[in-house]
Scaffold this motif. Structure first.
Motif, PDB file in Angstrom:
ATOM      1  N   LEU A   3       0.833  -1.194   0.000  1.00  0.00           N
ATOM      2  CA  LEU A   3       0.000   0.000   0.000  1.00  0.00           C
ATOM      3  C   LEU A   3       0.872   1.250   0.000  1.00  0.00           C
ATOM      4  CD1 LEU A   3      -2.740  -0.975   2.599  1.00  0.00           C
ATOM      5  CD2 LEU A   3      -3.021  -0.792   0.125  1.00  0.00           C
ATOM      6  N   PRO A   4       0.379   2.344  -0.570  1.00  0.00           N
ATOM      7  CA  PRO A   4       1.131   3.592  -0.524  1.00  0.00           C
ATOM      8  C   PRO A   4       1.288   4.066   0.913  1.00  0.00           C
ATOM      9  CG  PRO A   4      -0.681   3.721  -2.114  1.00  0.00           C
ATOM     10  CD  PRO A   4      -0.878   2.476  -1.318  1.00  0.00           C
ATOM     11  N   PRO A   5       2.315   4.896   1.182  1.00  0.00           N
ATOM     12  CA  PRO A   5       2.484   5.453   2.526  1.00  0.00           C
ATOM     13  C   PRO A   5       1.242   6.230   2.951  1.00  0.00           C
ATOM     14  CG  PRO A   5       4.419   5.903   1.149  1.00  0.00           C
ATOM     15  CD  PRO A   5       3.365   5.333   0.264  1.00  0.00           C
ATOM     16  N   ILE A   6       1.030   6.288   4.257  1.00  0.00           N
ATOM     17  CA  ILE A   6      -0.171   6.947   4.771  1.00  0.00           C
ATOM     18  C   ILE A   6      -0.212   8.415   4.368  1.00  0.00           C
ATOM     19  CG2 ILE A   6       0.891   7.575   6.969  1.00  0.00           C
ATOM     20  CD1 ILE A   6      -2.773   6.473   6.384  1.00  0.00           C
ATOM     21  N   GLY A   7       0.972   9.045   4.202  1.00  0.00           N
ATOM     22  CA  GLY A   7       1.015  10.440   3.775  1.00  0.00           C
ATOM     23  C   GLY A   7       0.397  10.646   2.409  1.00  0.00           C
ATOM     24  N   GLN A   8       0.553   9.630   1.529  1.00  0.00           N
ATOM     25  CA  GLN A   8      -0.039   9.721   0.198  1.00  0.00           C
ATOM     26  C   GLN A   8      -1.526   9.370   0.231  1.00  0.00           C
ATOM     27  OE1 GLN A   8       2.233   7.507  -2.721  1.00  0.00           O
ATOM     28  NE2 GLN A   8       4.184   8.305  -1.952  1.00  0.00           N
ATOM     29  N   LEU A   9      -1.930   8.525   1.163  1.00  0.00           N
ATOM     30  CA  LEU A   9      -3.339   8.143   1.269  1.00  0.00           C
ATOM     31  C   LEU A   9      -4.164   9.215   1.982  1.00  0.00           C
ATOM     32  CD1 LEU A   9      -3.092   4.355   2.246  1.00  0.00           C
ATOM     33  CD2 LEU A   9      -3.902   5.293   0.085  1.00  0.00           C
ATOM     34  N   GLY A  10      -3.500  10.081   2.746  1.00  0.00           N
ATOM     35  CA  GLY A  10      -4.203  11.087   3.532  1.00  0.00           C
ATOM     36  C   GLY A  10      -5.189  11.929   2.748  1.00  0.00           C
ATOM     37  N   PRO A  11      -4.784  12.521   1.592  1.00  0.00           N
ATOM     38  CA  PRO A  11      -5.726  13.335   0.826  1.00  0.00           C
ATOM     39  C   PRO A  11      -6.953  12.550   0.375  1.00  0.00           C
ATOM     40  CG  PRO A  11      -3.479  13.732   0.093  1.00  0.00           C
ATOM     41  CD  PRO A  11      -3.422  12.565   1.026  1.00  0.00           C
ATOM     42  N   PHE A  12      -6.741  11.301  -0.041  1.00  0.00           N
ATOM     43  CA  PHE A  12      -7.862  10.477  -0.499  1.00  0.00           C
ATOM     44  C   PHE A  12      -8.810  10.160   0.663  1.00  0.00           C
ATOM     45  CE2 PHE A  12      -9.783   6.297  -1.372  1.00  0.00           C
ATOM     46  CZ  PHE A  12     -10.447   6.605  -2.554  1.00  0.00           C
ATOM     47  N   ILE A  13      -8.229   9.862   1.822  1.00  0.00           N
ATOM     48  CA  ILE A  13      -9.051   9.594   3.008  1.00  0.00           C
ATOM     49  C   ILE A  13      -9.869  10.824   3.375  1.00  0.00           C
ATOM     50  CG2 ILE A  13      -8.975   9.062   5.472  1.00  0.00           C
ATOM     51  CD1 ILE A  13      -6.453   7.385   4.888  1.00  0.00           C
ATOM     52  N   ALA A  14      -9.230  12.003   3.310  1.00  0.00           N
ATOM     53  CA  ALA A  14      -9.933  13.253   3.620  1.00  0.00           C
ATOM     54  C   ALA A  14     -11.087  13.484   2.648  1.00  0.00           C
ATOM     55  CB  ALA A  14      -8.961  14.427   3.573  1.00  0.00           C
ATOM     56  N   LEU A  15     -10.856  13.164   1.360  1.00  0.00           N
ATOM     57  CA  LEU A  15     -11.906  13.334   0.351  1.00  0.00           C
ATOM     58  C   LEU A  15     -13.085  12.404   0.626  1.00  0.00           C
ATOM     59  CD1 LEU A  15     -12.927  14.540  -2.295  1.00  0.00           C
ATOM     60  CD2 LEU A  15     -11.621  12.789  -3.519  1.00  0.00           C
ATOM     61  N   VAL A  16     -12.792  11.152   0.962  1.00  0.00           N
ATOM     62  CA  VAL A  16     -13.855  10.180   1.240  1.00  0.00           C
ATOM     63  C   VAL A  16     -14.675  10.612   2.458  1.00  0.00           C
ATOM     64  CG1 VAL A  16     -14.324   7.810   1.973  1.00  0.00           C
ATOM     65  CG2 VAL A  16     -12.658   8.242   0.162  1.00  0.00           C
ATOM     66  N   ILE A  17     -13.979  11.059   3.503  1.00  0.00           N
ATOM     67  CA  ILE A  17     -14.679  11.492   4.723  1.00  0.00           C
ATOM     68  C   ILE A  17     -15.566  12.700   4.435  1.00  0.00           C
ATOM     69  CG2 ILE A  17     -14.352  12.510   7.011  1.00  0.00           C
ATOM     70  CD1 ILE A  17     -11.828  10.788   7.282  1.00  0.00           C
ATOM     71  N   ALA A  18     -15.021  13.666   3.675  1.00  0.00           N
ATOM     72  CA  ALA A  18     -15.799  14.869   3.357  1.00  0.00           C
ATOM     73  C   ALA A  18     -17.034  14.511   2.536  1.00  0.00           C
ATOM     74  CB  ALA A  18     -14.924  15.864   2.591  1.00  0.00           C
ATOM     75  N   ALA A  20     -18.605  11.616   2.410  1.00  0.00           N
ATOM     76  CA  ALA A  20     -19.544  10.860   3.239  1.00  0.00           C
ATOM     77  C   ALA A  20     -20.325  11.795   4.156  1.00  0.00           C
ATOM     78  CB  ALA A  20     -18.781   9.822   4.062  1.00  0.00           C
ATOM     79  N   PHE A  21     -19.635  12.786   4.717  1.00  0.00           N
ATOM     80  CA  PHE A  21     -20.305  13.719   5.621  1.00  0.00           C
ATOM     81  C   PHE A  21     -21.358  14.542   4.886  1.00  0.00           C
ATOM     82  CE2 PHE A  21     -20.531  18.084   7.305  1.00  0.00           C
ATOM     83  CZ  PHE A  21     -21.098  17.810   8.548  1.00  0.00           C
ATOM     84  N   PHE A  22     -20.972  15.131   3.757  1.00  0.00           N
ATOM     85  CA  PHE A  22     -21.905  15.996   3.046  1.00  0.00           C
ATOM     86  C   PHE A  22     -23.059  15.206   2.422  1.00  0.00           C
ATOM     87  CE2 PHE A  22     -18.116  18.885   2.799  1.00  0.00           C
ATOM     88  CZ  PHE A  22     -18.636  19.836   3.666  1.00  0.00           C
ATOM     89  N   ALA A  23     -22.819  13.929   2.128  1.00  0.00           N
ATOM     90  CA  ALA A  23     -23.898  13.087   1.598  1.00  0.00           C
ATOM     91  C   ALA A  23     -24.996  12.898   2.632  1.00  0.00           C
ATOM     92  CB  ALA A  23     -23.345  11.734   1.164  1.00  0.00           C
ATOM     93  N   THR A  24     -24.607  12.929   3.927  1.00  0.00           N
ATOM     94  CA  THR A  24     -25.618  12.793   4.987  1.00  0.00           C
ATOM     95  C   THR A  24     -26.331  14.112   5.261  1.00  0.00           C
ATOM     96  OG1 THR A  24     -24.054  13.303   6.783  1.00  0.00           O
ATOM     97  CG2 THR A  24     -24.220  10.997   6.084  1.00  0.00           C
ATOM     98  N   GLN A  25     -25.747  15.213   4.790  1.00  0.00           N
ATOM     99  CA  GLN A  25     -26.320  16.523   5.071  1.00  0.00           C
ATOM    100  C   GLN A  25     -27.223  17.050   3.956  1.00  0.00           C
ATOM    101  OE1 GLN A  25     -25.733  17.969   8.181  1.00  0.00           O
ATOM    102  NE2 GLN A  25     -24.799  15.937   8.476  1.00  0.00           N
ATOM    103  N   SER A  26     -27.005  16.563   2.736  1.00  0.00           N
ATOM    104  CA  SER A  26     -27.795  17.051   1.604  1.00  0.00           C
ATOM    105  C   SER A  26     -28.019  15.929   0.592  1.00  0.00           C
ATOM    106  CB  SER A  26     -27.081  18.223   0.925  1.00  0.00           C
ATOM    107  OG  SER A  26     -27.754  18.595  -0.263  1.00  0.00           O
ATOM    108  N   ASP A  27     -29.273  15.755   0.188  1.00  0.00           N
ATOM    109  CA  ASP A  27     -29.593  14.742  -0.816  1.00  0.00           C
ATOM    110  C   ASP A  27     -29.031  15.107  -2.183  1.00  0.00           C
ATOM    111  OD1 ASP A  27     -30.984  13.337   1.092  1.00  0.00           O
ATOM    112  OD2 ASP A  27     -32.914  14.258   0.592  1.00  0.00           O
ATOM    113  N   GLY A 270      -6.426  17.171  -3.640  1.00  0.00           N
ATOM    114  CA  GLY A 270      -6.476  18.340  -2.766  1.00  0.00           C
ATOM    115  C   GLY A 270      -7.378  19.429  -3.320  1.00  0.00           C
ATOM    116  N   ALA A 271      -7.291  19.668  -4.641  1.00  0.00           N
ATOM    117  CA  ALA A 271      -8.155  20.665  -5.269  1.00  0.00           C
ATOM    118  C   ALA A 271      -9.619  20.255  -5.169  1.00  0.00           C
ATOM    119  CB  ALA A 271      -7.750  20.855  -6.730  1.00  0.00           C
ATOM    120  N   ILE A 272      -9.875  18.957  -5.369  1.00  0.00           N
ATOM    121  CA  ILE A 272     -11.252  18.463  -5.288  1.00  0.00           C
ATOM    122  C   ILE A 272     -11.768  18.542  -3.851  1.00  0.00           C
ATOM    123  CG2 ILE A 272     -12.731  16.437  -5.605  1.00  0.00           C
ATOM    124  CD1 ILE A 272     -10.928  15.623  -7.932  1.00  0.00           C
ATOM    125  N   VAL A 273     -10.884  18.282  -2.876  1.00  0.00           N
ATOM    126  CA  VAL A 273     -11.288  18.398  -1.467  1.00  0.00           C
ATOM    127  C   VAL A 273     -11.779  19.809  -1.167  1.00  0.00           C
ATOM    128  CG1 VAL A 273     -10.430  18.462   0.915  1.00  0.00           C
ATOM    129  CG2 VAL A 273      -9.854  16.530  -0.560  1.00  0.00           C
TER     130      VAL A 273
END
Length: 314
Positions: A3-18, A20-27, A270-273
């Motif tokens: 697997l890639p280092p966690i530093g490289q996975l961090g942006p992708f994890i942040a995007l997924v979390i964001a 998921a959060f906004f999906a629960t806030q707006s249809d 990062g830009a997409i985040v």
């Protein structure tokens, strides 16, 4: 498979979390139309951020990128509208102007040995002044259809996808391949890691740096075209926040401000985040000032993580 280092996975994890959060806030958030809109909203900053990433990889920074982009858009639109130049030639002239600014930045950094921060702070103001003087602070309208073509969309499964967004993704993939698979691309990382050691093994560090700044200027020119395509005009007041937005995308994407470490595709994420945050908060009815506040906090957090990871690696 490693697997890639966690530093490289961090942006992708942040995007997924964001997401998921906004999906629960707006249809409306996870609809195809909204996700396509996010890509169209970030495509200008996203392309500017490619050039910014290349410079940051060499341990530099470019504060002038947004205003240089604005100047490029004014040059290409005024040449086409007022001088009657064919649109392709006008576009080339606009990109040429932004590449020239990259050359000037690069020469001042490599030959005069000025700090990139000071150099680009100066050229930011120069580009702003030239843009206002050349345009008479007036928006250029009635631009040729060829200049706005990238603002058009095509349908995939009932979702309208912008041609400009597709171009942005292709530019990222091409730059990723160049940095990863070519000697010239690897030299960029080497200069950022240790310029003196790179010079001692026979790699012309000044030439690498100069090439990076010129190439970044070309990307700013392409972003100029995308800006015209998205808005349909040449706007002299564009580009005033794009430099900070581009740096934000680079930092959130995991590229180290100390140079030599980062993945260009992380900048795209990062830009997409940033786009997701602003879009999602808007759908939630959050005031824009809070969007800026949250973005600022994220940038500081990302730089702090980078600094701590550097100390931990020693």
């Amino acid at each position: 498979m490693k697997l890639p280092p966690i530093g490289q996975l961090g942006p992708f994890i942040a995007l997924v979390i964001a997401c998921a959060f906004f999906a629960t806030q707006s249809d409306r958030f996870l609809t195809g139309a909204n996700l396509s809109l996010i890509l169209q909203q970030v495509m200008v900053v996203g392309v500017i951020a490619i050039g910014q990433t290349l410079i940051v990889l060499t341990a530099g920074i470019d504060l002038s990128c947004g205003m240089v982009m604005a100047l490029g858009s004014i040059v290409m639109t005024k040449l086409a509208v007022e001088m009657g130049l064919p649109a392709p030639l006008a576009i080339l002239c606009g990109v040429g102007v932004t590449a020239l600014f990259g050359l000037v930045n690069g020469l001042l950094v490599t030959r005069v040995k000025l700090p990139p921060f000071i150099v680009t702070l100066g050229t930011l103001n120069i580009a702003f002044a030239i843009t206002q003087l050349y345009s008479n602070a007036q928006t250029v309208t009635d631009v040729p259809p060829l200049m706005t073509w990238l603002g058009n969309t095509f349908s995939i499964g009932g979702t309208e996808v912008g041609f400009g967004a597709v171009l942005m993704v292709l530019l990222y993939l091409g730059t990723w391949f160049w940095l990863r698979e070519t000697a010239a691309g690897r030299h960029v990382y080497m200069v950022g890691n240790n310029p003196e050691a790179t010079r001692l093994v026979g790699i012309p560090t000044d030439r690498v740096l100069l090439g990076v700044y010129v190439l970044a200027g070309v990307f700013y020119g392409l972003a100029s075209l995308l800006s015209v395509a998205r808005t349909g005009v040449g706007d002299p007041n564009a580009g005033q926040t794009e430099n900070l937005d581009a740096i934000t995308a680079v930092v959130l994407g995991g590229t180290s401000l100390f140079g030599g470490r980062g993945v260009i595709l992380g900048t795209l994420i990062g830009a997409i985040v940033v786009g997701v945050l602003r879009n999602g908060l808007t759908l939630m009815g959050v005031a824009s000032v809070y969007q800026v506040l949250i973005t600022g906090i994220l940038v500081i957090a990302a730089v702090a993580v980078d600094q701590l990871s550097r100390k931990g690696a020693r």
